[in-house]
Scaffold this motif. Structure first.
Motif, PDB file in Angstrom:
ATOM      1  N   GLN A   1      12.411   4.914  62.053  1.00 47.77           N
ATOM      2  CA  GLN A   1      12.548   6.355  61.822  1.00 47.77           C
ATOM      3  C   GLN A   1      13.358   7.015  62.929  1.00 47.77           C
ATOM      4  O   GLN A   1      13.649   8.208  62.865  1.00 47.77           O
ATOM      5  N   GLY A   2      13.731   6.225  63.941  1.00 53.77           N
ATOM      6  CA  GLY A   2      14.503   6.759  65.056  1.00 53.77           C
ATOM      7  C   GLY A   2      13.726   6.868  66.342  1.00 53.77           C
ATOM      8  O   GLY A   2      14.288   7.208  67.392  1.00 53.77           O
ATOM      9  N   ASN A   3      12.415   6.582  66.309  1.00 57.06           N
ATOM     10  CA  ASN A   3      11.582   6.648  67.510  1.00 57.06           C
ATOM     11  C   ASN A   3      11.638   5.302  68.228  1.00 57.06           C
ATOM     12  O   ASN A   3      10.684   4.518  68.216  1.00 57.06           O
ATOM     13  N   VAL A   4      12.759   5.030  68.856  1.00 55.44           N
ATOM     14  CA  VAL A   4      13.018   3.725  69.451  1.00 55.44           C
ATOM     15  C   VAL A   4      12.279   3.595  70.779  1.00 55.44           C
ATOM     16  O   VAL A   4      12.330   4.515  71.605  1.00 55.44           O
ATOM     17  N   PRO A   5      11.583   2.482  71.005  1.00 51.24           N
ATOM     18  CA  PRO A   5      10.831   2.320  72.257  1.00 51.24           C
ATOM     19  C   PRO A   5      11.754   2.054  73.440  1.00 51.24           C
ATOM     20  O   PRO A   5      12.951   1.788  73.271  1.00 51.24           O
ATOM     21  N   GLY A   6      11.182   2.082  74.617  1.00 49.64           N
ATOM     22  CA  GLY A   6      11.936   1.793  75.825  1.00 49.64           C
ATOM     23  C   GLY A   6      12.223   0.314  75.971  1.00 49.64           C
ATOM     24  O   GLY A   6      11.814  -0.515  75.168  1.00 49.64           O
TER      25      GLY A   6
ATOM     26  N   PHE B   1      17.184   0.701  61.806  1.00 48.29           N
ATOM     27  CA  PHE B   1      17.787   1.117  60.536  1.00 48.29           C
ATOM     28  C   PHE B   1      18.706   2.318  60.704  1.00 48.29           C
ATOM     29  O   PHE B   1      19.751   2.400  60.068  1.00 48.29           O
ATOM     30  N   VAL B   2      18.335   3.268  61.563  1.00 50.09           N
ATOM     31  CA  VAL B   2      19.146   4.481  61.679  1.00 50.09           C
ATOM     32  C   VAL B   2      20.412   4.243  62.500  1.00 50.09           C
ATOM     33  O   VAL B   2      21.312   5.072  62.499  1.00 50.09           O
ATOM     34  N   TYR B   3      20.484   3.110  63.203  1.00 48.90           N
ATOM     35  CA  TYR B   3      21.714   2.762  63.907  1.00 48.90           C
ATOM     36  C   TYR B   3      22.542   1.871  62.980  1.00 48.90           C
ATOM     37  O   TYR B   3      22.625   0.661  63.149  1.00 48.90           O
ATOM     38  N   ASN B   4      23.134   2.490  61.967  1.00 53.14           N
ATOM     39  CA  ASN B   4      23.753   1.707  60.905  1.00 53.14           C
ATOM     40  C   ASN B   4      25.267   1.584  61.042  1.00 53.14           C
ATOM     41  O   ASN B   4      25.922   1.119  60.119  1.00 53.14           O
ATOM     42  N   HIS B   5      25.826   2.007  62.163  1.00 52.29           N
ATOM     43  CA  HIS B   5      27.254   1.772  62.362  1.00 52.29           C
ATOM     44  C   HIS B   5      27.486   0.275  62.538  1.00 52.29           C
ATOM     45  O   HIS B   5      26.735  -0.398  63.261  1.00 52.29           O
ATOM     46  N   PRO B   6      28.502  -0.308  61.888  1.00 55.50           N
ATOM     47  CA  PRO B   6      28.731  -1.751  61.995  1.00 55.50           C
ATOM     48  C   PRO B   6      28.831  -2.253  63.431  1.00 55.50           C
ATOM     49  O   PRO B   6      28.367  -3.358  63.744  1.00 55.50           O
TER      50      PRO B   6
ATOM     51  N   PHE C   1      24.785   3.668  69.463  1.00 53.16           N
ATOM     52  CA  PHE C   1      23.343   3.737  69.272  1.00 53.16           C
ATOM     53  C   PHE C   1      22.839   5.184  69.238  1.00 53.16           C
ATOM     54  O   PHE C   1      21.931   5.577  69.967  1.00 53.16           O
ATOM     55  N   VAL C   2      23.467   5.962  68.380  1.00 46.99           N
ATOM     56  CA  VAL C   2      23.024   7.309  68.079  1.00 46.99           C
ATOM     57  C   VAL C   2      22.664   7.351  66.604  1.00 46.99           C
ATOM     58  O   VAL C   2      23.430   6.862  65.762  1.00 46.99           O
ATOM     59  N   SER C   3      21.526   7.886  66.284  1.00 46.26           N
ATOM     60  CA  SER C   3      21.077   7.923  64.896  1.00 46.26           C
ATOM     61  C   SER C   3      22.096   8.623  64.017  1.00 46.26           C
ATOM     62  O   SER C   3      22.679   9.648  64.402  1.00 46.26           O
ATOM     63  N   SER C   4      22.307   8.069  62.841  1.00 45.16           N
ATOM     64  CA  SER C   4      23.257   8.666  61.902  1.00 45.16           C
ATOM     65  C   SER C   4      22.779  10.024  61.412  1.00 45.16           C
ATOM     66  O   SER C   4      23.560  10.801  60.864  1.00 45.16           O
ATOM     67  N   ASN C   5      21.495  10.328  61.611  1.00 49.37           N
ATOM     68  CA  ASN C   5      20.956  11.623  61.205  1.00 49.37           C
ATOM     69  C   ASN C   5      21.151  12.693  62.280  1.00 49.37           C
ATOM     70  O   ASN C   5      20.862  13.868  62.047  1.00 49.37           O
ATOM     71  N   THR C   6      21.607  12.294  63.454  1.00 47.73           N
ATOM     72  CA  THR C   6      21.769  13.222  64.565  1.00 47.73           C
ATOM     73  C   THR C   6      23.055  14.021  64.432  1.00 47.73           C
ATOM     74  O   THR C   6      24.102  13.473  64.084  1.00 47.73           O
TER      75      THR C   6
ATOM     76  N   LEU D   1      29.725  19.010  58.557  1.00 47.23           N
ATOM     77  CA  LEU D   1      29.551  18.708  59.981  1.00 47.23           C
ATOM     78  C   LEU D   1      28.172  18.131  60.269  1.00 47.23           C
ATOM     79  O   LEU D   1      28.002  17.327  61.191  1.00 47.23           O
ATOM     80  N   ARG D   2      27.182  18.511  59.481  1.00 49.80           N
ATOM     81  CA  ARG D   2      25.835  17.970  59.679  1.00 49.80           C
ATOM     82  C   ARG D   2      25.795  16.468  59.447  1.00 49.80           C
ATOM     83  O   ARG D   2      24.997  15.745  60.055  1.00 49.80           O
ATOM     84  N   LEU D   3      26.673  15.984  58.591  1.00 53.71           N
ATOM     85  CA  LEU D   3      26.707  14.565  58.242  1.00 53.71           C
ATOM     86  C   LEU D   3      27.836  13.821  58.950  1.00 53.71           C
ATOM     87  O   LEU D   3      28.176  12.706  58.570  1.00 53.71           O
ATOM     88  N   ALA D   4      28.397  14.435  59.981  1.00 48.68           N
ATOM     89  CA  ALA D   4      29.612  13.894  60.589  1.00 48.68           C
ATOM     90  C   ALA D   4      29.414  12.521  61.205  1.00 48.68           C
ATOM     91  O   ALA D   4      30.368  11.760  61.356  1.00 48.68           O
TER      92      ALA D   4
END
Length: 767
Positions: free
Chosen positions: A608-613, A536-541, A181-186, A205-208
């Motif tokens: 957009q990645g601003n996931v609530p608590g 959406f940004v947590y797109n790892h299967p 649960f880390v954004s793919s953009n991070t 590396l930015r897209l790793a």
């Protein structure tokens, strides 16, 4: 990417000079049979350089030759010189590296033959080179795959020697342990400030984060005498020589198939399907013959004839196209079902795309930033409409049936009778579809993604428990809906049994189911630390599967929708007319739209990645389906009590009736059609809305066409058999065991009833 650039090194150095260690054949006198002649690495070097002078200088041009002939001859000489020099230069590298590799003699001889073909400019050798993957275009826009030319490779053949074998190569960059649960953009913490900003390495590396589930993929065409393990050894050795310590895997190697061999289980499936098809053809011939000869009494001649005619394609088509003219039918549900299945197919078009064959993946990352795209990203709500319809119809059917007591045994039996045969027969077909195609990703998409999973776990679908198994292993993952709806269908007995005699007790039980389901959902959400939806940004299967397994596929998560549906069904059956002021009607429609849009598009900021608590996530999890069902409840009540206006006209449109009867089969088969298309693709699929739209429209059309034919074979016959076997024999039977027009009008849910309570009044729910 280095594999693409060094492909000639892979083939020419390790595939040829390895002969110096493990082959017994001289390159200049190659013969696959002559295995007794030995030679040393120096022999290989000498033999390949012995005829260098033959291409050292072109002959003087013949003054009588046309200038174009001279140019072509010169080009041929230059090409031969280049190929000869290339082979000569890479041989020393191959000889030094061959010590570490243990290739089979067959593979080594095949590679030797290939290298000889390259040196001699043989067409088949260059077809193998040409069909291998190159550096993909648009690498920095996310096109990380190069599929080569699958067909050119497997069609290449060297008579008596070998044929081309197409192998995919996956290059996996080194990565630290993945954090869930880390954004793919991070940016990965360990990779920060490794390279100068703006450099090539810094961009990779930015897209790793994407490399955890998307590999750099290329392909090679090798002799069929080499297997996947040997190709992997060669590729790893090349990476070692280059000095880049990336892992290389060969997930698949294929050759052109000859004859198809069926297993015993597949033969049984073919026999069953063939028998059903034959039965349908015979029944159709008999049915049409009886109608043409006006022998209507033949339909009543025997039980066997009536059972046979249940498989008639002709009569089943008439039933499918029949108008829904029952005064008690909830006609708007035809439109709701069709619109919902269209939405489901749209979601699955994006969801079930194999991104290893996708181009411009970085463009796809921007989709989550579009507000309109939340209709797809948060499409998890669409299936709640089917749960709602199911609940409304069972409650409506109980209240409309003449009997005071619900026949529980028949209620359960008819559910399985209606759903199980088509469900299991579709799974049976899935066991065969791996034979019908091929392609660079056919094995991973169709064979492994569909056939093998169903062979291992088909029994979970038969027992209606597949929604409790890991989604990554599930047979036909999208069919999780069927067991969940079945569980809720049976759970509703706690409400339906006392509903007619003691409505108050029924509503108490309904409230209890609602409270228990919501409470369990909240506890589960907190315990598993789930997000409000599949972000959406947590797109790892693994992240997606973690959420859907615990926050979407479980039965208790959908209790609230079913409870609302049961309430609406009771109101529709007991309140024939509701009197509401125009202000109340306007307020109801506005509220329904606002509520539906809030739960549907309210996830925009989260995507957009601003996931609530956890508190807000749990609140959304426990209320979004309930709010959605309330909006559906208003639409149903308003349309059925005269306050729907144009919405009633649209949803009750006659064209929706036959399409609505096909939604169950369309739901079952539409992802299979998409898997077949993706698995057989030979080129990259651009991840753009326009491309996805074309795929979607094709999937919709094919889904309903296939659903029509499968419905005639797998679904309609069992519905007709049910009426023949379980209807009151005193009632007048129409063709193929259908009730007469008078009896159809007396049924509360119409011809395609979805209520399933007793023999004649209601039928089991299907999509």
């Amino acid at each position: 990417m280095a594999i693409n650039k060094t492909y000639l090194v892979i083939i020419c150095s390790f595939l040829c000079a390895l002969v110096a260690k493990s082959s017994n054949v001289s390159p200049t006198t190659f013969s696959p049979i002559n295995a007794s002649v030995s030679f040393s690495p120096s022999d290989v070097l000498v033999s390949f350089s012995s005829n260098d002078t033959s291409v050292s200088s072109p002959p003087l041009p013949d003054p009588e030759e046309h200038i174009s002939v001279q140019k072509w001859k010169n080009a041929d000489k230059i090409a031969r010189k280049f190929a000869n020099t290339l082979v000569k230069n890479i041989l020393p590298i191959a000889v030094r590296s061959s010590e570490d590799l243990n290739l089979s003699p067959q593979c080594t001889r095949g590679l030797m033959k290939f290298l000889t073909g390259v040196k001699q400019l043989k067409l088949w050798a260059f077809k193998m080179l040409d069909s291998s993957g190159k550096i993909p275009n648009g690498l920095f826009s996310g096109s990380v795959n190069s599929l080569g030319d699958y067909d050119e490779c497997v069609e290449t053949s060297v008579s008596g020697q070998f044929q081309g074998r197409y192998c995919t190569l996956d290059v996996k960059p080194p990565l630290p342990e993945r954090r869930p649960f880390v954004s793919s953009n991070t940016h990965i913490e360990e990779f920060v400030n490794i390279s100068q900003p703006g450099s090539l390495t810094a961009e990779f590396l930015r897209l790793a984060n994407f490399y955890y589930h998307i590999n750099f993929r290329s392909s090679v065409c090798v002799p069929s005498t080499c297997n996947a393990e040997e190709v992997e050894k060669i590729a790893m050795k090349v990476m070692e020589h280059i000095g880049i310590e990336f892992d290389v895997k060969v997930p698949n190697c294929e050759i052109k198939k000859g004859t198809i061999t069926f297993t015993t289980s597949e033969i049984i499936v073919l026999v069953v399907l063939g028998s059903i098809l034959t039965l349908g053809i015979l029944a159709t011939i008999a049915d049409v013959s009886m109608k043409l000869t006006a022998k209507e009494e033949s339909y009543q001649s025997s039980l066997g004839v009536r059972c046979l005619l249940c498989f008639s394609f002709y009569s089943n088509t008439l039933r499918l196209l029949k108008k829904d003219d029952s005064p008690d039918s909830i006609r708007i549900f035809h439109g709701l079902k069709v619109i919902t299945i269209l939405w489901v197919i749209l979601n699955h078009t994006y969801y079930y795309l194999n991104y290893q064959v996708a181009a411009s993946l970085l463009n796809a990352r921007e989709l989550g930033k579009e507000i309109a795209f939340q209709f797809i990203a948060n499409g998890f709500l669409n299936v709640e409409t089917f749960f709602f319809i199911s609940a409304v119809l069972v409650a409506y059917g109980v209240m409309k049936m003449k009997e005071e007591k619900l026949n529980v045994g028949l209620y359960i039996f008819r559910r399985f009778w209606r759903l199980t045969p088509p469900f299991m027969l579709v799974i049976a077909c899935v066991n065969l579809i791996h034979h019908v195609g091929s392609g660079p990703v056919w094995k991973e998409t169709v064979t492994q993604g569909l056939t093998e999973k169903c062979r291992n776990y088909w029994w979970t679908n038969l027992l209606y428990i597949n929604n409790f198994f890991p989604s990554a292993d599930m047979c036909l993952q999208w069919t999780w809906y069927i067991p969940v709806d079945t569980h809720l269908y049976f759970l509703s007995l706690l409400v339906l049994i006392p509903l007619k005699k003691n409505p108050k007790l029924a509503f108490v039980m309904n409230g209890a189911i609602f409270v228990v389901g919501t409470t369990v959902s909240a506890v589960s959400n907190v315990y598993h630390r789930l997000h409000p939806t599949a972000i959406f940004v947590y797109n790892h299967p693994d992240d997606i599967n973690y959420f859907v397994d615990r926050g979407y596929f479980r039965t208790y998560l959908h209790c609230s929708t079913y409870c609302v549906g049961l309430t609406v069904g009771y109101i529709l059956a007991t309140k024939k007319k509701l009197h509401m002021s125009m202000k109340l009607v306007l307020f109801g429609w506005v509220s329904a739209f606002v509520l539906a849009l809030c739960v549907l598009y309210g996830v925009y900021d989260w995507n957009q990645g601003n996931v609530p608590g956890i508190a807000l996530s749990t609140l959304y999890t426990c209320t979004n389906k309930f709010v959605w069902s309330l909006a559906l409840g208003w639409v149903t009540l308003a349309c059925m009590t005269g306050y729907g206006g144009i919405a009633t006209s649209i949803l009750s449109w006659g064209a929706f009736v036959p399409l609505g009867r096909l939604t169950y089969m369309a739901y079952l088969v539409h992802p299979i059609i998409q898997f077949l298309y993706i698995g057989s693709t030979r080129t990259l699929i651009r991840t753009a809305h326009r491309t996805m739209l074309f795929m979607y429209l094709a999937d919709v059309v094919l889904a309903f066409v296939v659903a029509y034919f499968l419905s005639l074979m797998f679904e309609s016959p069992f519905m007709a058999l049910e009426k023949v076997l379980f209807s009151n024999p005193k009632r007048k039977q129409g063709s193929s065991g259908n009730t007469t027009e008078k009896e159809t009008r007396s049924a509360p849910c119409g011809e395609e009833n979805a209520c399933a309570i007793n023999f004649t009044n209601v039928e089991s729910h299907r999509l």
